[in-house]
Write an enzyme that holds these catalytic residues in place. Structure first.
Site, PDB file in Angstrom:
ATOM      1  N   GLU A 129      -2.132  -3.963   0.549  1.00  0.00           N
ATOM      2  CA  GLU A 129      -2.008  -3.644   1.974  1.00  0.00           C
ATOM      3  C   GLU A 129      -0.594  -3.242   2.358  1.00  0.00           C
ATOM      4  O   GLU A 129      -0.383  -2.346   3.180  1.00  0.00           O
ATOM      5  CB  GLU A 129      -2.441  -4.849   2.821  1.00  0.00           C
ATOM      6  N   LYS A 205       2.031   7.624   0.628  1.00  0.00           N
ATOM      7  CA  LYS A 205       1.153   6.869   1.519  1.00  0.00           C
ATOM      8  C   LYS A 205      -0.071   7.692   1.908  1.00  0.00           C
ATOM      9  O   LYS A 205      -1.179   7.154   2.028  1.00  0.00           O
ATOM     10  CB  LYS A 205       1.936   6.430   2.752  1.00  0.00           C
TER      11      LYS A 205
END
Length: 428
Positions: A129, A205
């Site tokens: 995460e 990302k």
């Protein structure tokens, strides 16, 4: 009661805060997990390096491989970053029975498939995460909360450094260099800011977000990338005249069953939720068929915020170990192709320095038309030697738009193309 043994690899700004939280919140973590969580080792490069928090000397070691290969560690938290030795250490940890929590966006975006396959083979968890947007919970909602929905688009500001720089350029009128220097002085930018300002960090990302959202393997090599180093004060001022702002966006979307993933600066209207994301904050805007539009917002970096995401994963993984089960692994069943940037639909804002004479507007419009690009708006700024045409196109493929710009550059009436920037979120 079984004690779950945890090893932390790396004790920088994030690692030191993970160590602090593991120590200070030991009782609460034990209650949440259902068993004590014991920190048994912290691997570092140098034992005598200064650290943000005090670590018991007996926990520190420079032998990271020995720490993860002994077979006694239940959970390994990898916070080294980079490709090697992080990849080898994660694979070794999984091979020796440990589950892994990582914040390593670069490794996951470049070679995540190797790690996921190793976790699957070992029957262990790999959670990450903290690899995207710091404390913001975005990966788990994509992987679990929206698992029954069809995500169609993910649009995000996922790099705090670039958002800070562009925000300062918008609010103060500063140029790129001055805004970057301020970011460095305040600690928002590294001494070498290349990974941030050239979009490498955001591209990694974007690859992770696209992989999760569209159930397909997307690597950083699949992501089109442009940074913000060429964004000028004039670009920002031009956006302001359109009641828009410039943001570095990570954009992942579906088109005709394929995935498009890109990172580049773009103008977005001030009415868009992402336009209000200020300074070094991050936000991710998700669009799906059933849930509609969702936005996740918060601090995207920093030791404590990122450590919060790491500890959230650690609690989940620890619970799985106690239950002798594992969480959701990689979902790549869709195996969608990745579109090249040239086939991606987008829009351009183009500022053209032109000769101020009759027929110029018609000639420019013809150039757009010849490449199949429709013009939404056009306005003239200045007169005589300062004449400029500012054109905003309708949606077309990026190849059509790029070819149009090259055509314009070669026209006798065009003195210069002073700005080319993509446009997102504006109605057509």
């Amino acid at each position: 009661m079984k004690r779950l043994k945890v090893a932390v690899l790396g004790c920088g700004s994030v690692g030191s805060q993970v160590v602090r939280l593991l120590t200070e919140q030991a009782d609460d973590l034990a209650a949440r997990v259902g068993a004590p969580v014991e920190l048994v080792g912290v691997a570092v490069r140098r034992l005598d390096a200064p650290r943000e928090v005090e670590v018991a000397p007996g926990l520190l070691t420079t032998d990271a491989h020995g720490l993860v290969s002994g077979g006694e560690v239940d959970l390994v938290v990898e916070l080294i970053g980079g490709i090697e030795p992080a990849r080898s250490l994660i694979l070794t940890a999984l091979e020796h029975g440990a589950s892994v929590v990582s914040a390593n966006k670069a490794l996951l975006a470049e070679d995540g498939s190797t790690l996921f396959e190793a976790a699957e083979k070992a029957g262990r968890d790999l959670y990450y995460e903290a690899a995207v947007a710091g404390a913001i919970p975005i990966l788990r909602p994509l992987r679990e909360s929206l698992a029954g929905d069809t995500v169609t688009r993910v649009l995000g500001i996922v790099n705090g450094t670039t958002n800070f720089v562009l925000d300062k350029m918008d609010t103060t009128g500063a140029g790129f260099t001055d805004a970057l220097e301020e970011a460095q002085e305040l600690g928002y930018a590294e001494a070498d800011p290349t990974a941030d300002v050239e979009g490498f960090d955001a591209a990694a990302k974007a690859a992770i977000l696209a992989s999760l959202a569209f159930h397909s393997r997307v690597t950083v090599a699949d992501v089109y990338r442009e940074g913000i180093s060429e964004v000028t004060a004039a670009d920002v001022a031009s956006a302001r005249e359109m009641d828009a702002v410039v943001k570095l966006l990570a954009i992942c979307e579906l088109k005709d069953g394929a995935v498009a993933a890109r990172v580049h600066p773009a103008m977005i209207p001030r009415s868009h939720p992402l336009a209000s994301v200020r300074e070094a904050y991050n936000a991710v805007f998700v669009e799906s068929e059933a849930a509609g539009q969702l936005m996740f917002y918060g601090p995207g970096a920093g030791g404590s915020p990122t450590a919060s995401a790491v500890l959230g994963d650690l609690v989940t993984v620890a619970r799985n170990r106690l239950a002798e089960t594992r969480g959701t692994g990689e979902s790549s069943y869709a195996a969608r192709a990745v579109l090249p940037m040239g086939e991606t639909l987008t829009r351009y804002h183009v500022s053209i320095d032109v000769a101020d004479r009759a027929g110029v507007l018609a000639a420019v419009a013809t150039a757009f038309s010849e490449h199949g690009v429709s013009i939404q708006t056009v306005r003239q700024e200045g007169r005589d030697d300062d004449a400029q045409l500012v054109v905003v196109s309708h949606r077309a493929t990026d190849r059509q738009l790029a070819d149009t710009v090259e055509h314009l550059r070669g026209m006798e009436i065009v003195r210069d193309i002073t700005s080319v920037m993509r446009v997102e979120g504006m109605s057509e």
